[in-house]
Design an enzyme around this catalytic site. Structure first.
Site, short mmCIF file in Angstrom:
data_model
loop_
_atom_site.label_atom_id
_atom_site.label_comp_id
_atom_site.label_asym_id
_atom_site.label_seq_id
_atom_site.Cartn_x
_atom_site.Cartn_y
_atom_site.Cartn_z
CG HIS A 1 16.60 21.87 18.42
ND1 HIS A 1 15.92 21.03 17.56
CD2 HIS A 1 16.75 23.04 17.77
CE1 HIS A 1 15.69 21.67 16.42
NE2 HIS A 1 16.19 22.89 16.52
CD GLU B 1 15.99 17.85 19.27
OE1 GLU B 1 15.29 18.32 20.18
OE2 GLU B 1 15.96 18.30 18.11
CB SER C 1 31.59 -7.99 8.43
OG SER C 1 31.17 -7.28 9.60
N GLY C 2 33.01 -9.46 11.15
CA GLY C 2 33.93 -9.10 12.24
C GLY C 2 33.46 -7.84 12.95
N GLY C 3 32.43 -7.18 12.41
CA GLY C 3 31.93 -5.95 13.02
C GLY C 3 30.78 -6.21 14.00
CB VAL C 4 28.96 -3.85 16.28
CG1 VAL C 4 28.04 -3.97 17.47
CG2 VAL C 4 30.20 -3.12 16.65
CG ASP C 5 26.04 -3.13 12.71
OD1 ASP C 5 26.19 -2.80 13.91
OD2 ASP C 5 26.17 -2.35 11.76
CB CYS D 1 12.46 23.56 16.06
SG CYS D 1 13.36 24.87 15.23
CE1 TYR D 2 8.46 24.04 8.58
CE2 TYR D 2 7.37 22.00 9.25
CZ TYR D 2 7.51 23.06 8.36
OH TYR D 2 6.69 23.14 7.27
N GLY E 1 12.83 21.04 11.25
CA GLY E 1 13.04 20.84 9.83
C GLY E 1 13.64 22.08 9.21
CE LYS F 1 27.99 0.39 14.68
NZ LYS F 1 28.07 -0.27 13.36
#
Ligand code: XMP
Length: 514
Positions: free
Chosen positions: A170, A172, A225-229, A83-84, A55, A370
């Site tokens: 970190h 990650e 919408s034509g998108g992935v989601d 970290c924090y 953080g 995503k």
């Protein structure tokens, strides 16, 4: 089925979501919660482990974000402070953390001390790690011992008896190449996880859940919408309740070249969705006539979309549910630690749709990131053309035509954009950039064609690299590629005599021009 769960408490780090993705990549389900979640509420979820994120605050500040006193003994599971999170544990448990002489930021060599820490099990004694901190631990809390150092700084410490592990670096981020193994050791060796979660197991469970939620005769609508989601959400719901879902795909006249026709074909022929394609271009053009202000354009497009969608849904009758492709980053409660936290930017293009239509929501992807949605899309047989498509804003080309919008300008921009995107594919560059598109500028400039002087329009090309669209860098595309695109656009698109390349990053610019 109850999956193994890791809880991540968010202290406002820009990397919190990355921690969650790294955990899930190991097959362990995790959730992000604000640091204010009570120890009792955490324990009630029976997590296998709890991770304290980094953080932007300093633990030495009076108003630093903290966990409650009962946290360490009260959550009944191992704890990893990053970290924090490490500074906080140090202070809370009776050690000391102080501001360092200078902020340590960047690569560092970490030395693992012999002593058999499970966190560093089967890892080399020297690791490349990524550091970003202003405070460091200067006295260990009782019961803790040092497990790794960088120079004379304590970089990792632990109290095995209480199962509290802390790292200053970190694990990650990709700049810590073996960070994944450190997290893996925490999950599997310390917390005893087995890894029982995969996006594929998610599919069958989600289909079951949708069947249970939606009554046996209820009808459902979904805006595509034509998108992935929205596509993945629609296909999942189709698997669950079939033809009782009607999808509505609206052509607002601001889509890419032939996008309405081509995508509709994929929806019907490849995915067998029950779709209504509604070509409302003229209605959109008429509300947009003469509107040049970017926010007014967005409002006009969003408002018209709701009208068209609502009218179409009414034709179906008996509709009780609306499917939305909401993702996890949109629902994580963003923490506010002294204003320095990351707030997630959302664009409410069709905000108000569920309220206006008085529908209940089905959001099958609200627990996913995503890249997980893309993987599920692949398992569901959705074509790569949809899965790999660059993000596209709801108001479409409306925010890429600067100034007022006319059908002629849309047509011109569609042609220029198609050439650009086709060439990105031809040069093998499409997947190298996060988003690329052409913009039509509201200026004319002088050119020459044969013996004639021309006075025509300018197209700007934009391409950025990014991970989430929050920040972005302009893509260093090869000059030969840019030359090929420029030459094709000026010779094939009538009315354009100049092409420029946008070399601005975000911030201070935005990705879109409006
Ligand atoms: P900006 O321009 O804000 O864009 O840097 C960040 C990302 O958001 C997309 N974007 C939008 N998406 N409605 C949307 O659905 C909008 O009004 C909108 N404005 C920008 C943009 O394409 C980029 O991916």
């Amino acid at each position: 089925m109850q999956h193994e769960l890791i809880i991540i408490l968010d202290f406002g780090s820009q990397y919190t979501q990355l921690i969650a993705r790294r955990v899930r990549e190991q097959g362990v389900y995790c959730e992000i919660h604000p640091f204010t979640l009570s120890a009792e509420a955490i324990a009630a979820k029976r997590p296998k482990g709890v991770i304290l994120s980094g953080g932007p605050s300093s633990v030495t500040d009076e108003d630093a974000p903290r966990v409650e006193a009962s946290f360490y003994g009260g959550v009944n599971s191992p704890i990893l402070g990053i970290c924090y999170g490490m500074q906080l544990a140090a202070i809370d448990l009776g050690g000391r953390s102080e501001p360092a002489m200078r902020r340590e930021y960047g690569h560092a060599k970490l030395k693992v001390l012999s002593g058999g820490s499970r966190l560093f099990d089967e890892l080399p004694f020297e690791l490349d790690v990524w550091m970003s901190h202003g405070d460091h631990v200067t006295a260990l809390p009782p019961g803790f011992h040092k497990t790794a150092t960088t120079g004379d700084v304590v970089t990792a410490m632990e109290d095995e008896a209480r199962a509290i592990y802390c790292v200053q670096f970190h694990p990650e981020v990709s700049h810590t190449p073996l960070g994944k193994e450190v997290l893996r050791n925490f999950l599997f060796k310390v917390c005893g996880c087995k890894g029982d979660w995969t996006p594929a197991s998610f599919i069958s469970e989600e289909i079951e859940k949708i069947r249970e939620t939606v009554g046996p005769d209820d009808r459902v609508v979904c805006g595509l919408s034509g998108g992935v989601d929205s596509t993945v959400a629609a296909v999942l719901v189709h698997e669950a309740i079939g033809e009782r879902q009607t999808c509505i795909f609206v052509n607002n006249g601001l889509l890419r070249f032939r996008e309405f026709e081509d995508t509709l074909k994929i929806y019907e022929e490849n995915l067998h969705l029950n779709v209504r394609g509604v070509d409302a271009s003229e209605q959109f053009y008429s509300v947009l006539a003469g509107v040049a202000d970017p926010e007014l354009k967005r409002k006009a497009i969003g408002g018209k979309f709701i009208d068209v969608f609502d009218a179409e849904a009414h034709k179906i009758g008996g509709v009780k549910w609306l499917v939305q492709g909401t993702l996890y980053p949109d629902v994580i409660e963003s923490v506010s630690v002294r204003g320095a936290s990351v707030t997630i930017k959302t664009h409410h293009n069709v905000g108000g749709l569920p309220e206006k239509m008085n529908l209940k929501l089905i959001e099958p992807l609200r627990e996913l990131f995503k890249d997980e949605v893309r993987n599920i899309g692949r398992d569901l047989g959705i074509p790569e053309m949809i899965l790999e498509r660059h993000p596209f804003p709801g108001p479409g080309l409306g925010v890429r035509i600067l100034g007022d919008i006319t059908p002629e300008k849309v047509e011109l921009l569609q042609k220029a954009d198609k050439i650009y995107i086709d060439e990105l594919h031809n040069f093998g560059l499409y997947n190298e950039v996060w988003q690329a598109f052409a913009v039509l500028l509201p200026i004319q400039s002088v050119g020459v064609m044969g013996d004639f002087r021309t006075y025509e329009k300018t197209v700007a090309l934009r391409a950025v690299t990014s991970t989430d669209g929050m920040t972005a860098d302009w893509a260093r595309l090869p000059h030969d590629f840019l030359a090929a695109v420029s030459s094709r656009i000026t010779s094939e698109v009538r009315g354009v005599n100049r092409v420029v390349y946008d070399i601005s990053s975000k911030p201070p610019s935005t990705i879109e021009w409006e």
